[in-house]
Scaffold this active site. Structure first.
Site, mmCIF file in Angstrom:
data_model
loop_
_atom_site.group_PDB
_atom_site.id
_atom_site.type_symbol
_atom_site.label_atom_id
_atom_site.label_comp_id
_atom_site.label_asym_id
_atom_site.label_seq_id
_atom_site.Cartn_x
_atom_site.Cartn_y
_atom_site.Cartn_z
ATOM 1 C CB ILE A 17 -64.507 -14.523 59.931
ATOM 2 C CG1 ILE A 17 -63.569 -15.577 59.351
ATOM 3 C CG2 ILE A 17 -64.066 -13.121 59.556
ATOM 4 C CD1 ILE A 17 -63.690 -15.772 57.869
ATOM 5 N N GLY A 38 -67.744 -3.853 56.006
ATOM 6 C CA GLY A 38 -68.054 -5.279 56.078
ATOM 7 C C GLY A 38 -66.979 -6.070 56.800
ATOM 8 C CB VAL A 39 -65.981 -9.599 56.413
ATOM 9 C CG1 VAL A 39 -65.490 -9.732 54.992
ATOM 10 C CG2 VAL A 39 -65.309 -10.607 57.326
ATOM 11 C CG ASP A 40 -61.362 -5.313 53.735
ATOM 12 O OD1 ASP A 40 -60.369 -5.741 54.362
ATOM 13 O OD2 ASP A 40 -61.265 -4.643 52.690
ATOM 14 C CB SER A 123 -68.884 -11.522 46.050
ATOM 15 O OG SER A 123 -67.628 -11.174 45.495
ATOM 16 N N GLY A 125 -72.046 -9.382 50.344
ATOM 17 C CA GLY A 125 -72.435 -8.214 51.137
ATOM 18 C C GLY A 125 -72.491 -6.988 50.234
#
Ligand code: ADP
Length: 179
Positions: A17, A38-40, A123, A125
Site C-alpha cells: 500500500i 504491520g502496515v502501520d 484488523s 494481521g
C-alpha cells in the site's frame, strides 16, 4: 479483480500500500495513534516522521471504529487516513466496529473531496480478525457507501500476501454473484 458499484470502481489487488499512486491510503492504526508493526509501521517508515508529528499535534488518539486524517508525507498519496479497527475478541461488537472503521474513513474522503482511496485489510494481521469474515465486512461496507456516494470514484483494496488476496477475491465473487 475490478467491479463497478453504481458509478464507482471497487478493485482488489495484491501489493504494497505504501507504493500506491492514489489520493489517499488507509492505515490500520491503533487507538493511541502510536505507530506500530504491520502496515502501520510500513506507512510511517515510507511516509517519514512528518506523519507522526502531525498525528501528535492534531489528535489525542482515536476511538476504535473511527478514523483521522493526515497528510501523506513522503508517500505518493496526498493523504493518510488512519483507521482503528477492533482487536478481534469474538464479541458481537467486533463486526460493527470493523465496518465503522471503513465507513468513517470513507466519510473523511467525502468531507475532504478525496475521490480515490486504497485500503489495507484492517484488523486481519496483528489484531487477528478472521480473514473470511473481515473480507465480507470490508467489501460490503465499501459497496454500501459507494451506492450513495458517487463522489468517491475508486476504492482499491491492496492486499499484501497472496492468501489475503485470494480470500478477498473469493468473497467479492460471492457478493457480486448474490446480487
Ligand atoms: P491490524 O493490527 O489492524 O491487524 P496489521 O498491520 O497487523 O493490522 O495487518 C493488517 C493487514 O495489512 C495484514 O493483512 C498485513 O499483512 C497487511 N500489511 C502489512 N504490510 C502491508 C503493506 N505494506 N501494504 C499492504 N498491506 C500490508
Amino acid at each position: 479483480m475490478k467491479v463497478t458499484v453504481h458509478q464507482s470502481t471497487l478493485e482488489i489487488v495484491q501489493g504494497d500500500i505504501t507504493q500506491q499512486e492514489i489520493e489517499a491510503i488507509g492505515n490500520a492504526a491503533n487507538s493511541a495513534l502510536a505507530g506500530g508493526g504491520g502496515v502501520d509501521g510500513a506507512i510511517h517508515r515510507a511516509g517519514g516522521p512528518g506523519i507522526m508529528a502531525e498525528l501528535k499535534a492534531k489528535y489525542k488518539g482515536c476511538p476504535t471504529g473511527s478514523a483521522v486524517i493526515t497528510g501523506g508525507g513522503n508517500l505518493k498519496a496526498k493523504y493518510v487516513i488512519h483507521a482503528v479497527g477492533p482487536r478481534y475478541s469474538g464479541s458481537a461488537k467486533d463486526a460493527e466496529l470493523l465496518s465503522s472503521a471503513y465507513r468513517k474513513s470513507l466519510e473523511l474522503c467525502s468531507q475532504h473531496k478525496i475521490s480515490s482511496i486504497a485500503f489495507p485489510s484492517i484488523s486481519t494481521g496483528i489484531y487477528s480478525y478472521p480473514l473470511k469474515e473481515a473480507s465480507g465486512i470490508a467489501l460490503k461496507t465499501v459497496m454500501e457507501y459507494l451506492k450513495d456516494h458517487p463522489e468517491i470514484k475508486l476504492v482499491r483494496f491492496v492486499l499484501f500476501d497472496s492468501n489475503t488476496y485470494r480470500v478477498y477475491e473469493e468473497t467479492l465473487k460471492e457478493i457480486t454473484k448474490a446480487q
